[in-house]
Design a protein around this motif. Structure first.
Motif, mmCIF file in Angstrom:
data_model
loop_
_atom_site.group_PDB
_atom_site.id
_atom_site.type_symbol
_atom_site.label_atom_id
_atom_site.label_comp_id
_atom_site.label_asym_id
_atom_site.label_seq_id
_atom_site.Cartn_x
_atom_site.Cartn_y
_atom_site.Cartn_z
ATOM 1 N N UNK A 53 0.856 -1.177 0.000
ATOM 2 C CA UNK A 53 0.000 0.000 0.000
ATOM 3 C C UNK A 53 0.902 1.242 0.000
ATOM 4 N N UNK A 54 0.278 2.408 -0.040
ATOM 5 C CA UNK A 54 1.065 3.629 -0.194
ATOM 6 C C UNK A 54 1.963 3.888 1.024
ATOM 7 N N UNK A 55 1.561 3.384 2.191
ATOM 8 C CA UNK A 55 2.408 3.513 3.377
ATOM 9 C C UNK A 55 3.736 2.800 3.174
ATOM 10 N N UNK A 118 9.665 -3.455 -9.089
ATOM 11 C CA UNK A 118 9.132 -2.539 -10.092
ATOM 12 C C UNK A 118 9.268 -1.086 -9.646
ATOM 13 N N UNK A 119 9.284 -0.879 -8.320
ATOM 14 C CA UNK A 119 9.463 0.485 -7.806
ATOM 15 C C UNK A 119 10.935 0.857 -7.672
ATOM 16 N N UNK A 120 11.801 -0.099 -7.993
ATOM 17 C CA UNK A 120 13.237 0.201 -8.004
ATOM 18 C C UNK A 120 13.893 0.221 -6.632
ATOM 19 N N UNK A 557 -3.824 2.867 -5.447
ATOM 20 C CA UNK A 557 -3.115 1.628 -5.753
ATOM 21 C C UNK A 557 -1.765 1.936 -6.388
ATOM 22 N N UNK A 558 -0.660 1.574 -5.709
ATOM 23 C CA UNK A 558 0.665 1.878 -6.256
ATOM 24 C C UNK A 558 0.860 1.301 -7.666
ATOM 25 N N UNK A 570 6.478 8.393 -8.993
ATOM 26 C CA UNK A 570 5.796 8.075 -7.734
ATOM 27 C C UNK A 570 6.739 8.323 -6.557
ATOM 28 N N UNK A 571 7.975 7.890 -6.723
ATOM 29 C CA UNK A 571 8.949 8.040 -5.628
ATOM 30 C C UNK A 571 9.179 9.514 -5.300
#
Ligand SMILES: [Zn+2]
Ligand SMILES: [Zn+2]
Length: 744
Positions: A53-55, A118-120, A557-558, A570-571
């Motif tokens: 989640x976003x947290x 995927x978010x690196x 949703x990320x 996003x980051x």
């Protein structure tokens, strides 16, 4: 050759960089060259809840930026975590889906790992573990035995919710308005033996340690204040009164100046001497009821909290004679399991209590009681021992055999692990372990007679006590050397914990257990007994001013965001939107800002690079603009110093603002040169490119994909792996060529 990519294509860039990181094993933990201490950056240990989640995104973006920054500065970094995979939420999710919890947890973990990549996030993925793996919980059982032997674990009765219909005890989470979550029948409270962790011996040291941590400067204010809150320290005095048998009872009061005005004494139901005050049968029964009652919820309200008048009195000369003795959990809620003086004239809660006791009606404080008392300064802590066992399936089996003749007997260390069956589908009815003879029936390790295994399992809070340890041990060595491997000394204590502000309870107990393991032996090298030398707590992510929930339809949703904007955007957005100490109210503004910034940077850098190749060599112009290049250097060096300082303090929102300002400054340099000379000469164009390269390097901790792609393109080959992408710049170095007027 310059890359032919005309526009910023986040998806293509990110896929390419992630593949390169994979090929190069870029995030593998590397030990410090000099054998010194490394920087272990510890993110939250996620529950295997299904998906990020976003947290989580906030947590890991903060930790990842810091980890990448430290690596760029040449530090040996360990950035690793394990899944907190046992526990009720996973068990309930598995029941709902009619699958074994082991399968559910594995599926969730795999999915979450894919999202993280995927978010690196630059975790050492080789070191990831699950607390529910046999190789892992074997050590939870080992820890249980160590603490048991040290007298820090004990068995006592506790009150639990029980559903007659489902024949099971229920966790607070499973009781809704006094009814069972599964069958909706009413639940009742029962008493049953439960295992407790004793933390009292380390409260004082946890308190003292806080001052040192505060002085160290690497614990932020939220993390310190949660530790103080959980500790619940009260300063005051203690004095002795005489109890029923004439022996001494020590009582505490925070009101040192008003002891003579005391009108009653109040004991915690958990005070070790409380039985002595049971008095007649009716009082004994009330006391028993009080001790088994579900009083936690009202324990802080003096007007409503359960209260027993023992009918007895304690002798206290300093307060003019005999003080009625009451028992109430209000003591626990305020000062822990102790005894206190009730002083209605000095304490509002005491006044409310006094008003409820007929025997105290009209009781006057003794006038100038005068008698001298032996008053000592004293401290009390609200933090208290807590239960660590649950009547649930999905948890670490407790390594205990219950024998009729020997009592509870520890399973010998060489017989660990006590294995939890994996192919079980719990239904929520009964405890599946208790109904498996192959699990339950066992010979007593002490006398050899038939006995029964303990079928309670450990609460996942117990696993969490040491969930920060395994990452510091290479996976192949964990079987044999989890608590003795030499790398523990390299990485522990962790340089920085980055976690949600609701992790204070975990951290408090982790600090207790570190001290216990120091005294027992394995962690003797951590003299301070502190697992984290630094700690950053961040607040949560909400949307539309409210907590995200499916019910409200405001869940962000990320995956969808990454799909649409790319991971770097996003980051940047989540780091820039608010400082870690503030609740982040998610909105599109931060996204738009991040997206615009990265697009601009990409276009600008690429267009200026093409321009630079064509810029004319012009010594006269170069001499004329030298002072402007000097100023550009100063701007860059100042920006760099600020961004570095922000990163050292994990104030990523400030760092990103300073990165964007730096770009404005660089663009301003170009404008001024063009205004003066009508265009950029080769030297000025090269200075501009050097400044943009510096910018890409300081952007890398936050938006690593685009930053590396820009640096690679700078070298003229987007596919090249030879460029040093890692190092943190010291200053903007334009070289001798750019400063001398006649050199070009
Ligand atoms: Zn039920
Ligand atoms: Zn036995």
């Amino acid at each position: 050759m310059t890359s032919a990519r005309p526009n910023y294509d986040a998806a293509a860039i990110e896929a390419e960089r992630q593949a390169a990181w994979d090929r190069e094993d870029a995030f593998a933990t590397r030990l410090p060259d000099d054998g010194g201490a490394g920087a272990y950056i510890k993110p939250s240990s996620p529950f295997t809840s299904g998906k990020l989640h976003m947290g989580h995104v906030r947590d890991y973006s903060l930790g990842d930026a810091y980890a990448r920054f430290r690596r760029a500065r040449g530090d040996a970094v360990l950035f690793g975590f394990g899944f907190d995979a046992f526990g009720l939420p996973a068990e309930m999710a598995a029941i709902e889906r009619k699958v074994p919890p082991a399968d559910w947890v594995e599926r969730c973990g795999e999915r979450m790992l894919t999202q993280m990549k995927r978010l690196g996030f630059s975790f050492d993925y080789e070191r990831v573990f699950y607390s529910s793996d046999e190789a892992q919980y074997r050590w939870s059982q080992w820890l249980f035995l160590q603490l048991l032997e040290a007298g820090l674990i004990y068995r006592d009765d506790a009150t639990v919710d029980w559903c007659d219909h489902c024949r099971t005890t229920l966790a607070a989470l499973q009781v809704e308005d006094g009814r069972c979550w599964r069958c909706h029948n009413e639940v009742r409270l029962i008493r049953r033996p439960t295992w407790f962790l004793r933390i009292a011996p380390y409260l004082e040291e946890n308190d003292r340690g806080l001052a040192a941590l505060e002085e160290g400067g690497a614990w932020d204010e939220i993390s310190l204040s949660t530790q103080r809150y959980i500790l619940g320290r009260s300063d005051g005095v203690e004095v002795d009164v005489a109890d029923v048998d004439g022996t001494t009872l020590t009582v505490f009061s925070p009101h040192a100046d008003s002891l003579g005005a005391a009108t009653f004494v109040m004991l915690s139901p958990r005070h070790p001497d409380v039985e002595a005050w049971a008095g007649d049968a009716a009082v004994a029964e009330q006391l028993d009821e009080l001790r088994s009652g579900g009083w936690e919820r009202s324990a802080r309200d003096a007007a409503a909290v359960p209260l027993v008048d023992t009918g007895l009195a304690a002798k206290a000369e300093f307060a003019g004679g005999a003080l009625p003795v009451l028992v109430s959990p209000l003591v626990d809620a305020r000062y822990g399991p102790t005894a206190v003086l009730g002083i209605p004239s000095a304490d509002e809660a005491d006044a409310k209590v006094a008003a409820r006791v007929p025997r105290l009606a009209g009781a006057e404080a003794a006038e100038d009681a005068g008698a001298k008392a032996d008053v000592r300064p004293a401290v009390r802590y609200k933090a208290a021992d807590f239960s660590i066992s649950r009547q649930r399936f999905w948890g670490t089996p407790i390594p205990i055999v219950l024998c009729e003749s020997c009592g509870p007997v520890p399973v010998p260390e060489e017989d660990l692990p006590v294995v939890l069956p994996r192919d079980v589908e719990p239904t929520g009815e009964g405890n599946p372990l208790a109904e498996m003879p192959e699990f339950v029936e066992v010979a007593c390790p002490r006398c050899g007679e038939p006995a029964r295994r303990e079928t309670d399992t450990l609460d996942c809070h117990f696993d969490a006590l040491w969930l920060w340890v395994p990452s510091a041990v290479p996976p192949h060595a964990r079987d044999a050397e989890m608590f003795s491997h030499p790398e523990l000394r390299t990485w522990l204590p962790s340089e920085r914990l980055v976690a949600g502000s609701d992790s204070g309870g975990f951290v408090f107990d982790q600090r207790v257990v570190t001290k216990a393991l120091r005294d027992i032996g394995p962690f003797a090298f951590m003299e301070e007994g502190e697992p984290f030398s630094g700690c950053l707590f961040h607040e949560m992510v909400i949307a539309d001013g409210r907590k995200m929930s499916k019910h409200l339809g405001n869940v962000v949703d990320p995956d969808e965001l990454v799909e649409r904007y790319g991971a770097d955007t996003i980051r940047i957005a989540i780091l820039y939107a608010a400082g870690p100490a503030k609740t982040l109210n998610w909105n599109d503004g931060a996204l738009r800002f991040a997206s615009r910034f990265l697009h601009n940077l990409w276009e600008y850098t690429r267009s200026r690079r093409e321009l630079a190749a064509k810029a004319p060599i012009d010594p006269e112009a170069a001499a004329d603009t030298e002072f402007m290049r000097d100023r550009l250097c100063k701007w860059c060096d100042n920006g760099l110093a600020r961004i570095t300082a922000d990163l050292e303090e994990l104030q990523m929102h400030k760092a990103i603002r300073n990165v964007t300002r730096l770009l404005e400054r660089i663009q301003d340099f170009e404008k001024r040169v063009v205004k003066r000379r009508g265009g950029l000469s080769r030297v000025d164009a090269e200075a501009l490119i050097a400044a943009l390269e510096l910018l890409a390097r300081v952007l890398a901790p936050f938006a690593p994909h685009i930053a590396e792609a820009l640096l690679l393109a700078d070298e003229g080959d987007a596919g090249s792996e030879a460029v040093d992408l890692g190092s943190w710049p010291e200053r903007l170095d334009l070289g001798a060529a750019a400063s001398g007027a006649g050199s070009r």
